[in-house]
Design an enzyme around this catalytic site. Structure first.
Site, mmCIF file in Angstrom:
data_model
loop_
_atom_site.group_PDB
_atom_site.id
_atom_site.type_symbol
_atom_site.label_atom_id
_atom_site.label_comp_id
_atom_site.label_asym_id
_atom_site.label_seq_id
_atom_site.Cartn_x
_atom_site.Cartn_y
_atom_site.Cartn_z
ATOM 1 N N ASP A 196 33.134 49.736 18.641
ATOM 2 C CA ASP A 196 34.145 48.868 18.186
ATOM 3 C C ASP A 196 34.513 47.921 19.131
ATOM 4 O O ASP A 196 34.916 46.749 18.992
ATOM 5 C CB ASP A 196 35.478 49.681 17.602
ATOM 6 C CG ASP A 196 34.769 50.376 16.401
ATOM 7 O OD1 ASP A 196 34.296 49.837 15.638
ATOM 8 O OD2 ASP A 196 35.312 51.592 16.204
ATOM 9 N N ILE A 197 34.982 48.398 20.285
ATOM 10 C CA ILE A 197 35.409 47.576 21.361
ATOM 11 C C ILE A 197 34.493 46.542 21.823
ATOM 12 O O ILE A 197 34.877 45.207 22.036
ATOM 13 C CB ILE A 197 35.975 48.339 22.621
ATOM 14 C CG1 ILE A 197 37.105 49.249 22.099
ATOM 15 C CG2 ILE A 197 36.317 47.495 23.678
ATOM 16 C CD1 ILE A 197 38.307 48.581 21.631
#
Length: 425
Positions: A196-197
């Site tokens: 996600d990051i």
């Protein structure tokens, strides 16, 4: 803001430039992206992380949430005074409004806002926005300057595009889990939502590239980010080794397939990282730090390639020496000799570190209207003239409905109350 002019590309560009100058003048404090207005439909992690970065850089980010429930992450703990600190961390520097895009009135309102925006962010499963009649092809018809950025598990095209995607799937299918974990252990998910990051970072990079490209090509474009792509391209040497040697990288704990010694080593009171990135550093470490110059001439360790092949034997020798010292002692000895070294911190140590927490200001405090004073993660990007800064705490659900809808569309307080009663807001 953007207006659709009939007189061609040049007229639109000039109009945009004039309006941006007006907006910058009005804001007084100019961030690097203070001339951008972003409509943010994203939720949970990847998209909100992206929009928080852009908001810290000065963009006017308007987070649009479902009425009643809002972003899924509002239901994630930990909670303070009934508010999600998880949500508050990822959604600072944004305005917050509610809008039901499943209603015809909600769609009409959104389309009117798109006319005045620079960027739309979304992280629905591919095809959802098209079913709503709000996909990129529809939005560009009313504003050909719009930059439409979408992040999803597998991207907007390809055999897996319609699959639901979460961080753990990206780590699994992108290869990160296969590299992570103890030697001879099972594949292990990285401790944070790395997919996600990285996806959020790539989304931000794509948006910034598209903003620049718009000055070159005269119109916007679609930015398509996949979490699994973001993981795969981050694995660097694992793929290089495979292409060159046909060797599948095996899990090796904290060691690195390209360098040795470049690992964690046991001290008397914990773990210490020692990172010898070249032959000279290995020789300095062996001779001046460990006091074992014979390692330099050991046939197993004559070159970096040989040390990697024999890293297990080398680690046994190093730990036979390192276990006699504390982490602090090891780090001090190595650094004094110019050898890269450092402790393996836990979270409680990081937030007290004089360099990371203090000098680099990576955990600033904001005042949230419900939570109160809270630490949030700061910005890794440091700039001398237009430094990112957290402009406001995360919004309460629908907090800025009156301000944003009044400013953008001239909707009165009475009409807002009606739209809320109708389930539109």
């Amino acid at each position: 803001m953007i207006k659709q002019e009939p007189d061609g590309k040049d007229g639109k560009v000039e109009q945009r430039a004039a309006e941006k100058e007006d907006k910058i003048e009005e804001t007084k404090e100019t961030g690097a992206l203070s001339d951008l207005t972003i409509l943010d439909l994203t939720r949970v992690v990847a998209g909100p992380f992206c929009s928080s970065l852009l908001g810290d850089m000065g963009a006017r980010v308007i987070k649009i949430e479902r009425p009643g429930t809002g972003d899924d992450s509002r239901a994630y703990g930990p909670y303070v005074n009934g508010e999600s600190a998880y949500f508050a961390m990822l959604n600072r520097s944004k305005y917050g409004i509610t809008l039901n895009l499943k209603t015809e009135e909600g769609k009409a309102i959104f389309l009117e806002m798109v006319k005045k925006a620079d960027v739309v962010l979304e992280n629905y499963r591919p095809g959802v926005m098209e079913k709503l009649g709000l996909g990129y092809e529809e939005l560009r018809k009313i504003n050909d300057q719009i930059i439409y950025a979408a992040v999803s598990g597998f991207g907007s095209y390809g055999p897996y595009s319609k699959r639901p995607g979460y961080d753990i799937l990206a780590q699994a299918m992108g290869g990160l889990m296969s590299l992570t974990g103890p030697k001879d252990g099972e594949p292990t998910r990285a401790g944070n939502a790395m997919g996600d990051i990285l996806g959020g970072m790539n989304m931000a990079i794509g948006v910034l590239a598209a903003v620049h490209a718009r000055t070159l090509i005269g119109h916007g474009q679609k930015v398509d980010i996949a979490l699994v792509d973001s993981i795969a391209v981050s694995l660097e040497n694992a793929f290089t080794r495979y292409w060159v040697t046909n060797e599948v990288y095996k899990r090796n704990g904290n060691a690195y397939a390209a360098l040795a010694p470049y690992d964690s080593y046991r001290a008397r009171d914990g773990l210490c990282i020692i990172a010898c990135g070249n032959q000279k550093l290995f020789e300095i470490f062996s001779r001046e730090v460990a006091g074992h110059p014979e390692w330099i001439d050991d046939p197993r360790f004559l070159s970096n390639v040989l040390r990697v092949e024999n890293m297990d034997e080398l680690k046994i020798l190093i730990e036979g020496w390192s276990r006699s010292y504390t982490v602090d002692e090891l780090v001090s000895m190595a650094l004094n000799a110019g050898v890269p070294a450092g402790p393996v911190y836990d979270i409680s140590q990081i937030v007290k570190d004089e360099h990371i927490a203090s000098a680099r200001d990576m955990f600033p405090v904001v005042e949230h209207p419900v939570i109160g004073k809270m630490h949030v993660n700061g910005d890794a990007v440091k700039m001398t003239e237009t430094a990112p800064r957290i402009t406001k705490p995360a919004p309460l659900l629908g907090q800025d409905n009156e301000k944003i809808y009044g400013e953008f569309l001239g909707i009165t307080r009475e009409r807002l109350a009606g739209l809320k009663a109708e389930g539109v807001l």
